[in-house]
Design a protein around this motif. Structure first.
Motif, PDB file in Angstrom:
ATOM      1  N   CYS A 129       0.839  -1.208   0.000  1.00 39.12           N
ATOM      2  CA  CYS A 129       0.000   0.000   0.000  1.00 39.12           C
ATOM      3  C   CYS A 129       0.870   1.252   0.000  1.00 39.12           C
ATOM      4  O   CYS A 129       0.626   2.195  -0.760  1.00 39.12           O
ATOM      5  CB  CYS A 129      -0.908   0.013   1.219  1.00 39.12           C
ATOM      6  SG  CYS A 129      -2.163  -1.267   1.266  1.00 39.12           S
ATOM      7  N   ASP A 130       1.883   1.263   0.870  1.00 36.13           N
ATOM      8  CA  ASP A 130       2.749   2.434   0.976  1.00 36.13           C
ATOM      9  C   ASP A 130       3.487   2.694  -0.333  1.00 36.13           C
ATOM     10  O   ASP A 130       3.636   3.839  -0.757  1.00 36.13           O
ATOM     11  CB  ASP A 130       3.761   2.237   2.109  1.00 36.13           C
ATOM     12  CG  ASP A 130       3.143   2.402   3.491  1.00 36.13           C
ATOM     13  OD1 ASP A 130       1.988   2.859   3.585  1.00 36.13           O
ATOM     14  OD2 ASP A 130       3.828   2.081   4.479  1.00 36.13           O
ATOM     15  N   LEU A 131       3.956   1.634  -0.975  1.00 39.54           N
ATOM     16  CA  LEU A 131       4.687   1.789  -2.227  1.00 39.54           C
ATOM     17  C   LEU A 131       3.779   2.362  -3.309  1.00 39.54           C
ATOM     18  O   LEU A 131       4.142   3.302  -4.030  1.00 39.54           O
ATOM     19  CB  LEU A 131       5.257   0.437  -2.659  1.00 39.54           C
ATOM     20  CG  LEU A 131       6.396   0.454  -3.670  1.00 39.54           C
ATOM     21  CD1 LEU A 131       7.638   1.101  -3.077  1.00 39.54           C
ATOM     22  CD2 LEU A 131       6.703  -0.965  -4.146  1.00 39.54           C
ATOM     23  N   ILE A 132       2.585   1.821  -3.414  1.00 40.36           N
ATOM     24  CA  ILE A 132       1.635   2.289  -4.429  1.00 40.36           C
ATOM     25  C   ILE A 132       1.180   3.715  -4.123  1.00 40.36           C
ATOM     26  O   ILE A 132       1.062   4.555  -5.020  1.00 40.36           O
ATOM     27  CB  ILE A 132       0.439   1.329  -4.513  1.00 40.36           C
ATOM     28  CG1 ILE A 132       0.890  -0.045  -5.031  1.00 40.36           C
ATOM     29  CG2 ILE A 132      -0.653   1.886  -5.430  1.00 40.36           C
ATOM     30  CD1 ILE A 132      -0.156  -1.128  -4.891  1.00 40.36           C
ATOM     31  N   ALA A 133       0.951   4.008  -2.836  1.00 32.47           N
ATOM     32  CA  ALA A 133       0.467   5.338  -2.456  1.00 32.47           C
ATOM     33  C   ALA A 133       1.482   6.425  -2.764  1.00 32.47           C
ATOM     34  O   ALA A 133       1.107   7.587  -2.957  1.00 32.47           O
ATOM     35  CB  ALA A 133       0.123   5.358  -0.970  1.00 32.47           C
ATOM     36  N   ALA A 134       2.768   6.069  -2.802  1.00 31.16           N
ATOM     37  CA  ALA A 134       3.820   7.064  -3.045  1.00 31.16           C
ATOM     38  C   ALA A 134       4.164   7.210  -4.517  1.00 31.16           C
ATOM     39  O   ALA A 134       5.139   7.873  -4.860  1.00 31.16           O
ATOM     40  CB  ALA A 134       5.078   6.671  -2.271  1.00 31.16           C
ATOM     41  N   SER A 135       3.359   6.651  -5.389  1.00 30.28           N
ATOM     42  CA  SER A 135       3.733   6.596  -6.811  1.00 30.28           C
ATOM     43  C   SER A 135       3.256   7.785  -7.633  1.00 30.28           C
ATOM     44  O   SER A 135       3.684   7.950  -8.775  1.00 30.28           O
ATOM     45  CB  SER A 135       3.186   5.309  -7.440  1.00 30.28           C
ATOM     46  OG  SER A 135       1.768   5.288  -7.375  1.00 30.28           O
ATOM     47  N   GLY A 136       2.398   8.620  -7.083  1.00 31.30           N
ATOM     48  CA  GLY A 136       1.780   9.664  -7.893  1.00 31.30           C
ATOM     49  C   GLY A 136       2.578  10.953  -7.986  1.00 31.30           C
ATOM     50  O   GLY A 136       3.072  11.456  -6.978  1.00 31.30           O
ATOM     51  N   THR A 137       2.700  11.500  -9.184  1.00 28.77           N
ATOM     52  CA  THR A 137       3.255  12.842  -9.357  1.00 28.77           C
ATOM     53  C   THR A 137       2.128  13.861  -9.217  1.00 28.77           C
ATOM     54  O   THR A 137       0.951  13.522  -9.244  1.00 28.77           O
ATOM     55  CB  THR A 137       3.913  12.994 -10.733  1.00 28.77           C
ATOM     56  OG1 THR A 137       2.924  12.733 -11.745  1.00 28.77           O
ATOM     57  CG2 THR A 137       5.081  12.028 -10.896  1.00 28.77           C
ATOM     58  N   TYR A 138       2.495  15.117  -9.099  1.00 26.38           N
ATOM     59  CA  TYR A 138       1.509  16.174  -8.842  1.00 26.38           C
ATOM     60  C   TYR A 138       0.382  16.212  -9.886  1.00 26.38           C
ATOM     61  O   TYR A 138      -0.794  16.271  -9.503  1.00 26.38           O
ATOM     62  CB  TYR A 138       2.222  17.527  -8.759  1.00 26.38           C
ATOM     63  CG  TYR A 138       1.301  18.698  -8.554  1.00 26.38           C
ATOM     64  CD1 TYR A 138       0.666  18.895  -7.331  1.00 26.38           C
ATOM     65  CD2 TYR A 138       1.057  19.609  -9.572  1.00 26.38           C
ATOM     66  CE1 TYR A 138      -0.183  19.978  -7.129  1.00 26.38           C
ATOM     67  CE2 TYR A 138       0.212  20.688  -9.382  1.00 26.38           C
ATOM     68  CZ  TYR A 138      -0.407  20.870  -8.166  1.00 26.38           C
ATOM     69  OH  TYR A 138      -1.255  21.921  -7.975  1.00 26.38           O
TER      70      TYR A 138
END
Length: 590
Positions: free
Chosen positions: A406-415
């Protein structure tokens, strides 16, 4: 947290894994060959890459094929990224919809010259040879692996050491710092400071946490009586030590405070409570700070850490209210920071100036304590129910995935992707909350959904305020138990309350000012001086690349770091901050 909307998920298939495996092999081949044309061919026309240290040693977003390829080719000769493959023992590739786009989402693993890493790739479901989103994340440094799980220490240094020091003796000596200087000084023993300290310890870096309060956890215990988190427990676990599975979905402040005290003990974190960071100056000649601290007994010491981490939140001292006639008011005035509970105001009149989260919570506490309370709204706000807000808050954390995935996927987005996802989610939230919002507007509440329709999540990111997630105060406003006044109808404060422009006086025995806090840059200016404050610039809010300004990464002042936000921010980004500091302590990067 920073999440993209997901409408549906299809279980992974063999084909999904094949597509990802082929893409990763082609990516590695083009990367190794330095073949820009082939690299470019692997990305969709619209594409995004967010690197968390693995390639760039920083938190670095890139948008568009040219920017992505140019950066990859520039750093690959040094990084030597290789052995890309679908991650074993992680969530398998699966088809999902993110921000309205159908993709095959996969977690992969690879390594570089200095470390081991994971990443997330999203291939377009309609064009599975094209990547729409790529995220790369450094896990660990080779030779500095954390001694956890199968690598846990044996404890022979202090186990059954008859006639010698035991664990307690060694911990007491270690915490005293009588014979050494800490490599890292961390200001604040809340969730952020403790998380960074716990990770640094596991990476072999000597850190000291100082906090002005008497006990670890008091940062939560001393807040107002009814406070609880507004997002669910699944999002808020701390690094290494998840909360017990029997704990409630919405954690109350005292449970959090006690857990932090336990956490500091269990994770063997060196903490000095009752200790104030007085001032600091960086000595460029020797590469360390001269950091003056004052202990509870009044004694002072100058420490010389190479790194100072501000983990005291993203705001400073309470901001003093300014309003006409405030000095004439004869009742009691409290800032939300000094408010505890409302029982002594039973049967009395109270006004709350400011309609953000704290203002709503305190108005609700006063109301349910038997006070006659009215909320004074100074500007429009975003309101959402807790259930609707969960579309953003707990998206991946409600998909049944392991926390680390979850943490890895949640941190994947750019602005740009966050903006797109939040806009979509806000429309869904408005539909869920249509009755709530209509009821508030009927009472005169001024509502907005952000300057670009991105709602409370982007307000949090941009200015750390301007919203309320309904935990009951909105319902009390709708049914009239909490009154609502508009600041534009207010004339001035008078001895017994607020004089309104129509001539009536809203009586008050108590005025609570929910007027916010100074920004963190003011704290830096006060403690570290004008020159460093000016050099560093704004802390929190948006940087030019859409990342949070000066958070979790190097600042313009060498050896100065900032971490803040909620529990999920602390858990996820303490890892990257600790890795960056560890790499510098090990001489791997400057």
């Amino acid at each position: 947290m920073e999440e993209l909307t997901a409408s549906w998920t299809r279980p992974g298939s063999v084909a999904d894994g094949d597509h990802v495996g082929i893409w990763l092999a082609d990516f590695e081949e083009a990367l190794r060959a330095g073949d820009g044309a082939n690299l470019a061919s692997l990305f969709a026309d619209e594409c995004h890459w967010r690197d968390l240290l693995a390639f760039t040693w920083n938190i670095s977003p890139h948008e568009g094929t040219a920017a992505i390829v140019n950066c990859l080719l520039a750093v690959q000769p040094t990084i030597q990224a290789q052995n890309f493959r679908v991650a074993t023992n992680r969530t398998p590739p699966r088809e999902v919809k993110r921000a309205g786009v159908s993709v095959i989402e996969a977690i992969f693993e690879f390594e570089t010259t200095l470390g081991r890493a994971h990443g997330v790739v999203r291939l377009l479901a309609a064009q599975p040879d094209k990547a729409w989103v790529l995220m790369t994340s450094l896990d660990e440094l080779k030779g500095r692996e954390e001694p956890i799980n199968e690598r846990r220490p044996g404890g022979s240094a202090y186990s059954r050491n008859f006639g010698g020091e035991n664990w307690a003796d060694r911990r007491a000596k270690e915490q005293a710092f009588d014979d050494r200087e800490p490599s890292v000084l961390i200001i604040g023993a809340g969730q952020a400071g403790l998380s960074v300290a716990a990770r640094l310890r596991r990476m072999g870096v000597d850190a000291l946490v100082v906090d002005k309060l008497a006990k670890v956890g008091d940062v939560w215990r001393e807040r107002y009586h009814s406070l609880a988190l507004h997002n669910q427990v699944a999002l808020n676990h701390m690094a290494y030590m998840p909360f017990p599975p029997s704990w409630p979905k919405y954690l109350p402040k005292d449970m959090l405070g006690n857990w932090m005290e336990t956490y500091a003990w269990a994770m063997e974190i060196n903490v000095w409570t009752g200790t104030t960071f007085v001032e600091g100056r960086y000595d460029e000649a020797v590469g360390h700070w001269n950091a003056q601290i004052r202990r509870a007994d009044g004694s002072e010491r100058v420490l010389h850490p190479r790194h100072v981490v501000f983990a005291n939140g993203v705001v400073g001292a309470p901001k003093k209210a300014k309003a006409p006639g405030l000095e004439d008011f004869k009742g009691e005035i409290l800032h939300t920071h000094g408010y505890t509970e409302g029982s002594r105001w039973r049967g009395k009149n109270a006004l709350v100036l400011g309609a953000g989260t704290s203002g709503h919570d305190i108005a609700q506490d006063l109301c349910e304590s038997g006070a006659n309370v009215k909320l004074i709204q100074r500007g429009s706000i975003t309101v959402a129910s807790v259930d609707a807000a969960g579309i953003n808050h707990g998206l991946y954390y409600n998909e049944g995935l392991p926390l680390e995935d979850c943490d890895l996927i949640a941190a994947s987005g750019t602005y740009p992707l966050l903006v797109r996802g939040y806009k979509m989610n806000v429309k869904k939230m408005q539909e869920i909350d249509k009755d709530l919002l209509a009821g508030l507007e009927a009472r005169g509440m001024k509502l907005d959904f952000g300057e670009d329709g991105t709602g409370h999540q982007m307000k949090l990111r941009r200015r750390f305020g301007g919203y309320y997630l309904n935990c009951g105060a909105s319902d009390l406003i709708i049914n009239g138990q909490i009154g609502l006044l508009q600041y534009e109808d207010f004339e001035r404060f008078v001895a017994d309350g607020a004089l309104m422009k129509d001539g009536r006086v809203e009586k008050a025995d108590l005025l609570v000012t929910a007027t916010g806090y100074q920004n963190q840059q003011e704290v830096v200016r006060e403690i570290l001086g004008e020159e460093i404050a000016g050099k560093v610039g704004p802390i929190w809010g948006l940087d030019a690349d859409g990342e949070l300004a000066n958070m979790f990464k190097p600042t313009a002042q060498k050896g100065l770091w900032f971490i803040g936000g909620g529990f999920a921010h602390a858990r996820i980004y303490s890892h990257y901050m600790a890795l960056q500091i560890t790499a510098r302590e090990a001489g791997l990067i400057a």
